[in-house]
Design a protein around this motif. Sequence first.
Motif, PDB file in Angstrom:
ATOM      1  N   LEU A  51      34.264 -58.202 -12.528  1.00  0.00           N
ATOM      2  CA  LEU A  51      34.815 -57.013 -13.184  1.00  0.00           C
ATOM      3  C   LEU A  51      35.352 -57.346 -14.576  1.00  0.00           C
ATOM      4  CD1 LEU A  51      36.590 -55.282 -10.169  1.00  0.00           C
ATOM      5  CD2 LEU A  51      34.432 -54.634 -11.272  1.00  0.00           C
ATOM      6  N   LEU A  52      35.834 -58.560 -14.771  1.00  0.00           N
ATOM      7  CA  LEU A  52      36.250 -58.962 -16.117  1.00  0.00           C
ATOM      8  C   LEU A  52      35.058 -58.991 -17.073  1.00  0.00           C
ATOM      9  CD1 LEU A  52      38.828 -61.825 -15.413  1.00  0.00           C
ATOM     10  CD2 LEU A  52      39.292 -59.576 -16.431  1.00  0.00           C
ATOM     11  N   GLY A  53      33.900 -59.393 -16.549  1.00  0.00           N
ATOM     12  CA  GLY A  53      32.690 -59.350 -17.364  1.00  0.00           C
ATOM     13  C   GLY A  53      32.343 -57.936 -17.774  1.00  0.00           C
ATOM     14  N   VAL A  54      32.499 -56.998 -16.851  1.00  0.00           N
ATOM     15  CA  VAL A  54      32.247 -55.584 -17.158  1.00  0.00           C
ATOM     16  C   VAL A  54      33.256 -55.086 -18.189  1.00  0.00           C
ATOM     17  CG1 VAL A  54      32.124 -53.255 -16.213  1.00  0.00           C
ATOM     18  CG2 VAL A  54      31.281 -55.189 -14.869  1.00  0.00           C
ATOM     19  N   ALA A  55      34.514 -55.488 -18.054  1.00  0.00           N
ATOM     20  CA  ALA A  55      35.549 -55.064 -18.998  1.00  0.00           C
ATOM     21  C   ALA A  55      35.262 -55.586 -20.401  1.00  0.00           C
ATOM     22  CB  ALA A  55      36.920 -55.540 -18.518  1.00  0.00           C
ATOM     23  N   GLY A  56      34.805 -56.832 -20.484  1.00  0.00           N
ATOM     24  CA  GLY A  56      34.454 -57.387 -21.787  1.00  0.00           C
ATOM     25  C   GLY A  56      33.283 -56.658 -22.420  1.00  0.00           C
ATOM     26  N   PHE A  57      32.311 -56.325 -21.599  1.00  0.00           N
ATOM     27  CA  PHE A  57      31.155 -55.539 -22.054  1.00  0.00           C
ATOM     28  C   PHE A  57      31.622 -54.188 -22.584  1.00  0.00           C
ATOM     29  CE2 PHE A  57      27.715 -52.503 -20.668  1.00  0.00           C
ATOM     30  CZ  PHE A  57      26.705 -52.954 -21.512  1.00  0.00           C
TER      31      PHE A  57
END
Length: 321
Positions: free
Chosen positions: A272-278
């Motif tokens: 989910l952190l990857g999605v937030a960064g995206f």
Amino acid sequence: MSDSIQTPEAEGQVFDAVKGNWVDRLAPPWARPYLRLSRADRPIGTWLLLLPCWWGVTLAAAGTGFRWMDIWIFVGCGIGAWLMRGAGCTWNDITDRNIDDKVARTRSRPIPAGQVTVQQAIAWMVIQSLVAFCILLTFNIAAIALGIASLGLVAIYPFAKRFTYWPQIFLGLAFNWGALLAWTAHTGSLGWQAVVLYLAGIAWTIFYDTIYAHQDKEDDALIGVKSTALLFGERTGERLRQFMIGAVGLMALAVLGALVPSAGAVAVILGLLGVAGFAAHLYWQLARLDIDDGDTCLTLFRANRDAGLIPVVFFVIAMLA
């Protein structure tokens, strides 16, 4: 005797190529037109084709566990993306040869510039496709079938702008197919999570390619070529915000579907952190968008390499967690 000033076009360079790229500096002169057909001097397209592949394999591996074959899937997708992006761009230039010579940004491409003939371009397209097919054959049967099925989308895309204001959807269907293929190459079957990830990629493609299309909107309007840039017009920012929300929401759903059933809490958080960064990167692009500034549009379009890499990094960490 007077000295003549050599412009990029006069030297055979393509107008919107990355300045000082390796093709213009290092490639043998005979190879440069073919590499330019493949957009080797403009690598962003390869990245945008490759990144959904890496999303697929890394998210699948984060959910079901890393396998040594994943290293080859990761590398093979990289080589295959370079080849198939090159073949697809060559096909695009063949079909658009009578349009490209009417658009300022594209008239310096190899076919309208007279650097290669249509017959030579077709031969080059076939060579790239055959080498890519050999790489595809190293994957499992389901992934091979998906790879072959993608050819129809590749063939249709160049014609989409002639009959719809939504050619970016057709580009998204083709460019994000790797999410399905790479997921299947890892798992052996196509899961619903991969389909949701694929839909997220399509929304992302509409986002970045609309920005890109604003560079050509005046020429496109004159020659009758359609795009979402023309369709959205002054409401582009509002429309892109909707597609940004769609891309982020769908990617988050894919992450939860892939990781919650089998991975630990740490992996889920990392995903989910990857999605937030995206999401943060897409928001940054929207904040800086000026649809009437072609240079800004090109810069933001190219920045999507970094946007797409952010989930890959976090999915890899989640895989190793």
